[in-house]
Motif scaffolding. Structure first.
Motif, PDB file in Angstrom:
ATOM      1  N   THR A   9      13.087  -5.066 -10.777  1.00 12.41           N
ATOM      2  CA  THR A   9      13.213  -3.975  -9.808  1.00 12.41           C
ATOM      3  C   THR A   9      12.102  -2.948 -10.003  1.00 12.41           C
ATOM      4  OG1 THR A   9      15.605  -4.289  -9.735  1.00 12.41           O
ATOM      5  CG2 THR A   9      14.751  -2.187  -8.928  1.00 12.41           C
ATOM      6  N   VAL A  12       8.784  -4.338  -8.688  1.00  8.58           N
ATOM      7  CA  VAL A  12       8.723  -4.340  -7.218  1.00  8.58           C
ATOM      8  C   VAL A  12       8.496  -2.925  -6.697  1.00  8.58           C
ATOM      9  CG1 VAL A  12      10.080  -4.724  -5.119  1.00  8.58           C
ATOM     10  CG2 VAL A  12      10.057  -6.455  -6.920  1.00  8.58           C
ATOM     11  N   VAL A  13       9.178  -1.958  -7.276  1.00 10.50           N
ATOM     12  CA  VAL A  13       9.003  -0.564  -6.854  1.00 10.50           C
ATOM     13  C   VAL A  13       7.575  -0.106  -7.131  1.00 10.50           C
ATOM     14  CG1 VAL A  13       9.706   1.822  -7.339  1.00 10.50           C
ATOM     15  CG2 VAL A  13      11.444   0.050  -7.016  1.00 10.50           C
ATOM     16  N   LEU A  15       4.873  -1.961  -7.212  1.00 10.82           N
ATOM     17  CA  LEU A  15       4.013  -2.595  -6.211  1.00 10.82           C
ATOM     18  C   LEU A  15       4.142  -1.897  -4.863  1.00 10.82           C
ATOM     19  CD1 LEU A  15       4.415  -6.412  -6.931  1.00 10.82           C
ATOM     20  CD2 LEU A  15       2.326  -5.057  -7.083  1.00 10.82           C
ATOM     21  N   ALA A  16       5.348  -1.535  -4.477  1.00 16.24           N
ATOM     22  CA  ALA A  16       5.567  -0.871  -3.193  1.00 16.24           C
ATOM     23  C   ALA A  16       4.891   0.505  -3.174  1.00 16.24           C
ATOM     24  CB  ALA A  16       7.064  -0.738  -2.918  1.00 16.24           C
ATOM     25  N   VAL A  17       4.989   1.242  -4.260  1.00 14.81           N
ATOM     26  CA  VAL A  17       4.355   2.560  -4.339  1.00 14.81           C
ATOM     27  C   VAL A  17       2.836   2.414  -4.288  1.00 14.81           C
ATOM     28  CG1 VAL A  17       3.976   4.557  -5.849  1.00 14.81           C
ATOM     29  CG2 VAL A  17       6.295   3.695  -5.483  1.00 14.81           C
ATOM     30  N   LEU A  19       1.133  -0.022  -2.931  1.00 16.35           N
ATOM     31  CA  LEU A  19       0.787  -0.417  -1.573  1.00 16.35           C
ATOM     32  C   LEU A  19       0.850   0.777  -0.620  1.00 16.35           C
ATOM     33  CD1 LEU A  19      -0.033  -2.752   0.254  1.00 16.35           C
ATOM     34  CD2 LEU A  19       2.385  -3.252   0.580  1.00 16.35           C
ATOM     35  N   PHE A  20       1.852   1.638  -0.799  1.00 18.59           N
ATOM     36  CA  PHE A  20       1.950   2.842   0.026  1.00 18.59           C
ATOM     37  C   PHE A  20       0.689   3.687  -0.119  1.00 18.59           C
ATOM     38  CE2 PHE A  20       2.715   7.371   0.284  1.00 18.59           C
ATOM     39  CZ  PHE A  20       3.206   7.499   1.570  1.00 18.59           C
ATOM     40  N   HIS A  68      -0.904  -6.859   7.257  1.00 16.97           N
ATOM     41  CA  HIS A  68       0.016  -7.934   7.605  1.00 16.97           C
ATOM     42  C   HIS A  68      -0.770  -9.021   8.318  1.00 16.97           C
ATOM     43  CE1 HIS A  68       3.311 -10.133   9.421  1.00 16.97           C
ATOM     44  NE2 HIS A  68       4.084  -9.548   8.531  1.00 16.97           N
ATOM     45  N   SER A  98      -2.161  -9.358   0.785  1.00 16.73           N
ATOM     46  CA  SER A  98      -1.025 -10.194   1.173  1.00 16.73           C
ATOM     47  C   SER A  98      -1.047 -11.532   0.444  1.00 16.73           C
ATOM     48  CB  SER A  98      -0.982 -10.396   2.685  1.00 16.73           C
ATOM     49  OG  SER A  98      -2.102 -11.127   3.126  1.00 16.73           O
TER      50      SER A  98
END
Length: 102
Positions: A9, A12-13, A15-17, A19-20, A68, A98
């Motif tokens: 978890t 993943v968080v 990576l998301a941050v 990417l943001f 994307h 991606s």
């Protein structure tokens, strides 16, 4: 088992941050490029007259679509060569990023 789930978890968080922040950078750069020259997309589409939130969300949406691979094309008017080159750079970065998730 719970510690592995927690580690996954957190990864993943993170990576998301990350990417943001990459998308945020591209959104801000896209807007800066669009207002930097006569004939730039932000001036031509009169985005500069909209609210800050509207301008940011529009640019963020464009930047997100760059990341994307099967993205629907945003209706932007890339009027200058520099804008076209930046869009290609964004598409290339999106392709690379991606592919890291595959």
């Amino acid at each position: 088992a719970d510690s592995q789930l927690l580690l996954l978890t957190v990864a993943v968080v993170k990576l998301a941050v990350a990417l943001f922040f990459v998308i945020h950078f591209f959104a801000c750069a896209w807007y800066a490029i669009g207002i930097s020259k006569v004939g730039g997309w932000a001036k031509e589409t009169e985005l500069v007259s909209k609210s800050f939130v509207y301008r940011y969300v529009t640019c963020f949406q464009w930047a997100m679509q760059m990341f994307h691979p099967a993205r629907p094309r945003a209706e932007m008017v890339e009027g200058t060569n520099f804008e076209r080159m930046f869009e290609l750079l964004g598409t290339m970065c999106g392709l690379v990023i991606s592919s890291l998730f595959i």
